[in-house]
Design a protein around this motif. Structure first.
Motif, short mmCIF file in Angstrom:
data_model
loop_
_atom_site.label_atom_id
_atom_site.label_comp_id
_atom_site.label_asym_id
_atom_site.label_seq_id
_atom_site.Cartn_x
_atom_site.Cartn_y
_atom_site.Cartn_z
N HIS A 45 -14.14 -52.15 -36.69
CA HIS A 45 -14.02 -51.01 -35.79
C HIS A 45 -12.49 -50.02 -36.06
N ASN A 69 -11.76 -50.00 -39.53
CA ASN A 69 -12.45 -49.01 -40.30
C ASN A 69 -11.47 -46.93 -40.54
N TYR A 70 -10.77 -46.74 -38.53
CA TYR A 70 -9.93 -45.55 -38.59
C TYR A 70 -9.77 -45.30 -39.27
N TYR A 71 -8.93 -46.20 -39.69
CA TYR A 71 -7.76 -45.47 -40.73
C TYR A 71 -8.19 -45.44 -41.71
N VAL A 72 -9.27 -46.15 -42.29
CA VAL A 72 -10.02 -46.65 -43.43
C VAL A 72 -10.80 -44.86 -43.80
N ASN A 73 -11.16 -44.90 -42.35
CA ASN A 73 -12.05 -43.66 -42.52
C ASN A 73 -11.15 -42.11 -43.17
N GLU A 74 -9.93 -42.41 -42.19
CA GLU A 74 -8.92 -40.93 -42.28
C GLU A 74 -8.14 -40.77 -43.22
N GLU A 75 -7.93 -42.41 -43.76
CA GLU A 75 -7.57 -42.20 -45.61
C GLU A 75 -8.34 -41.68 -46.58
N ARG A 76 -9.78 -42.29 -46.47
CA ARG A 76 -11.24 -41.89 -47.96
C ARG A 76 -10.49 -39.92 -47.07
N ASN A 77 -10.88 -39.35 -45.80
CA ASN A 77 -10.98 -37.85 -45.31
C ASN A 77 -9.85 -37.34 -46.55
#
Length: 81
Positions: free
Chosen positions: A40, A43-51
């Motif tokens: 979890h 994923n916070y950092y991965v989602n930020e990078e993905r966005n």
């Protein structure tokens, strides 16, 4: 350095599901929750990078579209001469 976390008043039904999922993986409840928390948090950092990458891609697509229009106009002008 790992820290200790204590969570109180977790519903029995939730613990039952967590235990089932941990058993399916062949790990302890503690290890399962440790992996879940890590996943979890990661994923916070991965989602930020993905966005951020998605936004950059959208901007790049617009630049490429505009450059294509400009180049097509230039080619048209060259053909007219």
């Amino acid at each position: 350095m790992a820290n200790e976390v204590k969570i109180r008043q977790v519903p029995k039904a939730d613990l039952s599901i967590i235990d089932t999922l941990a058993n399916e993986k062949g790990i302890s409840r503690e290890q399962y929750l440790r992996q879940l928390i890590h996943s979890h948090a990661t994923n916070y950092y991965v989602n930020e990078e993905r966005n951020s990458l998605a936004e950059m891609l959208t901007k790049n697509e617009k630049v490429l579209e505009e450059a294509t229009i400009a180049l097509n106009s230039f080619v048209s002008l060259l053909r007219e001469k």
